[in-house]
Scaffold this active site. Structure first.
Site, short mmCIF file in Angstrom:
data_model
loop_
_atom_site.label_atom_id
_atom_site.label_comp_id
_atom_site.label_asym_id
_atom_site.label_seq_id
_atom_site.Cartn_x
_atom_site.Cartn_y
_atom_site.Cartn_z
N GLY A 1 -0.35 61.20 35.34
CA GLY A 1 0.08 60.06 34.55
C GLY A 1 0.32 58.82 35.39
O GLY A 1 -0.42 57.86 35.34
N HIS B 1 8.72 65.96 32.01
CA HIS B 1 8.48 64.59 31.58
C HIS B 1 8.51 63.61 32.76
O HIS B 1 9.00 62.49 32.64
CB HIS B 1 9.49 64.15 30.50
CG HIS B 1 8.93 63.19 29.50
ND1 HIS B 1 8.37 63.58 28.31
CD2 HIS B 1 8.82 61.83 29.51
CE1 HIS B 1 7.96 62.52 27.63
NE2 HIS B 1 8.22 61.44 28.34
#
Length: 391
Positions: free
Chosen positions: A334, A280
């Site tokens: 990201g 993450h």
């Protein structure tokens, strides 16, 4: 707008100047002591490339097949919450950049622009990232909307079962939810262009942005806590529920947040089409193992029975090549594309994707690889710190 930034770090520096400090830290930083950020970066740095020389690399291709579709590069634009606050309608801008690059864009559950609007305004190949919430009926509405909007892939995120501890966001007021504070007000006051160009259009049109995928009766402003427990992250989800989701969802099912070979095998048993080896972005569990360290073991464990993807710390095309060589078929990006979006919307995100694509191409030439799908363990070696020779 043309950007002169030559690499992702330079794009990041531009984003840092343009965004309010709290907003920049929300996307840039990690959790707790932020050791995970350093470890994730170090793990990539410790992977060294082994070039093959005297290979004809005059015709190089980085196109690849991913979950039933051919695409020009091995990248996927990762789901990122609140991308719409990087730029006005930032999710649409980011989706347009992904569509232009021919790569998937994964819409976040916590997007402030709905997947229906993104599909209408941006097109391209849309995936949907799913967080399971306490009220499973609400979770099912997320799934139905993704299907009806044309998403062909559902990405179930399984590594966020409670809210992470990000102390800097508590101090600066830019956590989720955002909390008004004097520090936050001063932050906005010192970044008037962001306030006028990003937040003001939202406020003038519909007021404070909301999470667009929540049912109307549960929709809340990004400055408010959930109205009840229904929208809190589910901390009781199990593999049985994943198997049930597999039966319900007819498209591709991806499980994001795998860091154990045994869990990768369970994903195979549940019928998942792909997994994402991910910590993450070191934004949740600060001490989680970096993806680059565990990726080879996970790839070996599944043995090609499903598609393996990875993310974590990518700043260069060489990082992408390393993860592909360690066993991934595709790499999610990201933060880097968020930086680009914050700088110049679609143009900025496109610039970042172009930088990565160019760097991937150059690295392929240097290591003697003509097809991205030929990358494998013979192109890399993990070097421990004790093996690095002294100067």
């Amino acid at each position: 707008m043309s950007l002169k930034a030559l690499n992702i770090d330079e794009v990041r520096a531009l984003a840092r100047r343009r965004l309010p400090r709290g907003m920049f830290e929300f996307i840039d930083r990690g959790a707790e002591d932020e050791m995970g950020l350093k470890a994730t970066r170090r793990a990539l740095d410790d992977v060294k490339l082994l070039p093959k020389i005297l290979v004809d690399v005059s015709e190089r291709r980085q196109d690849t097949e991913l979950l039933g579709a051919r695409q020009p590069s091995p990248l996927v634009v990762a789901p990122t919450g609140l991308a719409g606050l990087m730029w006005h309608q930032g999710e649409v801008e980011l989706a347009r950049a992904a569509a232009k690059a021919g790569v998937p864009f994964c819409v976040s559950t916590h997007s402030i622009t709905s997947i229906e609007e993104i599909a209408k305004k941006a097109g391209g190949r849309l995936w949907f990232q799913l967080y399971v919430v306490k009220d499973r009926a609400i979770t099912e509405t997320f799934i139905d909307r993704a299907r009806d909007a044309g998403a062909d892939t559902l990405m179930l995120t399984v590594d966020t079962i409670v809210g992470p501890k990000r102390e800097y966001n508590v101090r600066n007021g830019f956590g989720i939810p955002m909390k008004p504070s004097l520090r936050g007000f001063l932050d906005l006051a010192t970044h008037p262009l962001w306030t006028m160009r990003v937040m003001a259009p939202y406020l003038l049109a519909d007021g404070v942005p909301t999470y667009a995928h929540y049912p109307p009766q549960f929709r809340r402003k990004i400055t408010r806590e959930a109205m009840n427990d229904a929208l809190k992250l589910a901390d009781d989800i199990t593999w049985d529920e994943v198997a049930a989701l597999r039966r319900r969802w007819k498209g591709n099912l991806v499980i994001k947040g795998i860091l154990r070979p045994q869990d990768a095998r369970r994903a195979v048993a549940c019928g998942a089409d792909a997994i994402v080896v991910s910590n993450h972005g070191a934004r949740n569990l600060d001490s989680a193992i970096p993806p680059a360290q565990i990726l080879p073991a996970i790839a070996d464990a599944v043995g090609g029975e499903l598609t393996v993807m990875a993310d974590g710390g990518v700043r260069r095309g060489s990082d992408v090549v390393k993860l592909l060589s360690l066993g991934a078929r595709s790499v999610l990006v990201g933060r880097s594309v968020l930086f680009g979006t914050a700088v110049a919307g679609e143009t900025g995100a496109t610039h970042v994707l172009d930088i990565l694509r160019d760097e991937i191409d150059r690295i392929m030439a240097y290591i003697g690889c003509t097809r991205i799908e030929d990358l494998g363990p013979d192109y890399v070696r993990a070097i421990s710190r004790s093996e690095v020779p002294e100067r």
